[in-house]
Design an enzyme around this catalytic site. Structure first.
Site, short mmCIF file in Angstrom:
data_model
loop_
_atom_site.label_atom_id
_atom_site.label_comp_id
_atom_site.label_asym_id
_atom_site.label_seq_id
_atom_site.Cartn_x
_atom_site.Cartn_y
_atom_site.Cartn_z
N HIS A 43 0.86 -1.19 0.00
CA HIS A 43 0.00 0.00 0.00
C HIS A 43 0.89 1.23 0.00
O HIS A 43 2.08 1.13 0.32
CB HIS A 43 -0.89 0.01 1.24
CG HIS A 43 -0.11 0.20 2.51
ND1 HIS A 43 0.57 -0.85 3.12
CD2 HIS A 43 0.15 1.29 3.27
CE1 HIS A 43 1.20 -0.40 4.19
NE2 HIS A 43 0.97 0.90 4.31
N HIS A 125 5.62 6.05 -0.93
CA HIS A 125 6.48 4.86 -0.98
C HIS A 125 5.65 3.62 -0.72
O HIS A 125 4.59 3.69 -0.09
CB HIS A 125 7.61 4.96 0.06
CG HIS A 125 7.11 4.87 1.48
ND1 HIS A 125 6.59 5.97 2.14
CD2 HIS A 125 7.03 3.83 2.34
CE1 HIS A 125 6.22 5.60 3.36
NE2 HIS A 125 6.47 4.30 3.51
P1 ATP Z 1 4.57 -3.54 11.36
O1 ATP Z 1 4.28 -2.46 12.38
O2 ATP Z 1 4.13 -4.89 11.74
O3 ATP Z 1 5.97 -3.50 10.88
P2 ATP Z 1 3.21 -1.76 9.58
O4 ATP Z 1 4.15 -0.71 10.05
O5 ATP Z 1 2.95 -1.86 8.12
O6 ATP Z 1 3.66 -3.19 10.08
P3 ATP Z 1 1.34 -0.34 11.13
O7 ATP Z 1 2.39 -0.02 12.17
O8 ATP Z 1 -0.03 -0.62 11.62
O9 ATP Z 1 1.78 -1.56 10.28
O10 ATP Z 1 1.29 0.87 10.12
C1 ATP Z 1 0.28 1.06 9.14
C2 ATP Z 1 0.77 2.09 8.14
O11 ATP Z 1 1.00 3.35 8.81
C3 ATP Z 1 2.11 1.74 7.49
O12 ATP Z 1 2.14 2.28 6.18
C4 ATP Z 1 3.13 2.44 8.34
O13 ATP Z 1 4.29 2.76 7.63
C5 ATP Z 1 2.38 3.71 8.73
N1 ATP Z 1 2.81 4.18 10.04
C6 ATP Z 1 2.82 3.46 11.19
N2 ATP Z 1 3.26 4.18 12.22
C7 ATP Z 1 3.53 5.41 11.75
C8 ATP Z 1 4.02 6.62 12.31
N3 ATP Z 1 4.31 6.74 13.61
N4 ATP Z 1 4.18 7.68 11.50
C9 ATP Z 1 3.89 7.60 10.19
N5 ATP Z 1 3.43 6.49 9.58
C10 ATP Z 1 3.26 5.41 10.34
#
Ligand code: ATP
Ligand code: MG
Length: 185
Positions: A43, A125
């Protein structure tokens, strides 16, 4: 119950296949505990909203009810390694203005309503590998992967024992577009 929400752009099947190919090519050179992002999780995040209560979610959906998704094309034309996040992603050297503006509006709206406040600038990205602690060699140049963007999802992120799963809560634009008066799915 609060949910972990974010706005993102889904990827077409063709783009997914091209990115899987790219992963396979890179994976052969990858060492250490890096995790391959499953294609179902590909995504492009526009705005991370953080933990959102049911009340905040209802208000958020009402504010964004009449969102019109801009139609834009974008090329994922380079790879990047973001050391702090431990991510290898496909990213772009040119962000379409309309996409940048939409991400900005979503991030501003979130901050104004007590949701996550984004500090880093918007860099479109698609994450391909996570938990990458170091690169063993420079990332190669790639054949650009074209993305045609005309849909946006509000996604919920759910932590499952086998890893994170995302589900669309609401979709705007494209074939998933709702005409006024229809019930949200
Ligand atoms: P995992 O945490 O298991 O590595 P993930 O990061 O894809 O997986 P989430 O942490 O739920 O899953 O994040 C969902 C989306 O939001 C992803 O695209 C992630 O990069 C983005 N995201 C998560 N935390 C933040 C943050 N603090 N700031 C900006 N974007 C974020
Ligand atoms: Mg995360």
């Amino acid at each position: 119950m609060a949910e972990r929400l974010f706005f993102s752009v889904p990827l077409s099947r063709i783009s997914q296949l091209e990115l899987i190919r790219l992963q396979a090519r890179l994976g052969a050179e990858m060492s250490g505990p890096a995790r391959v992002v499953p294609a179902a999780n590909f995504h492009l995040t526009l705005a991370f909203l953080g933990s959102v209560s049911q009340q905040q979610k209802a208000a958020l959906l009402a504010r964004w009810e009449s969102l019109v998704v801009p139609e834009v094309s974008l090329e994922l034309d380079q790879l990047a390694y973001w050391h702090r996040a431990g991510v290898i992603c496909a990213t772009t050297s040119r962000t379409p203005m309309a996409l940048g503006q939409l991400a900005h509006r979503m991030r501003q709206d979130a901050a104004e309503h007590g949701l996550h406040r984004s500090h880093a600038p918007f860099r479109p990205h698609v994450s391909l590998f996570r938990s990458v602690s170091q690169l063993s060699r420079e990332l190669p140049a790639i054949t650009p992967v074209p993305l045609h963007i005309n849909e946006v999802d509000l996604m919920v992120s759910v932590f499952e024992p086998h890893g994170v799963e995302y589900h669309s809560v609401r979709r705007w634009g494209g074939a998933g577009s709702l005409s006024p008066g229809n019930e949200p799915r």
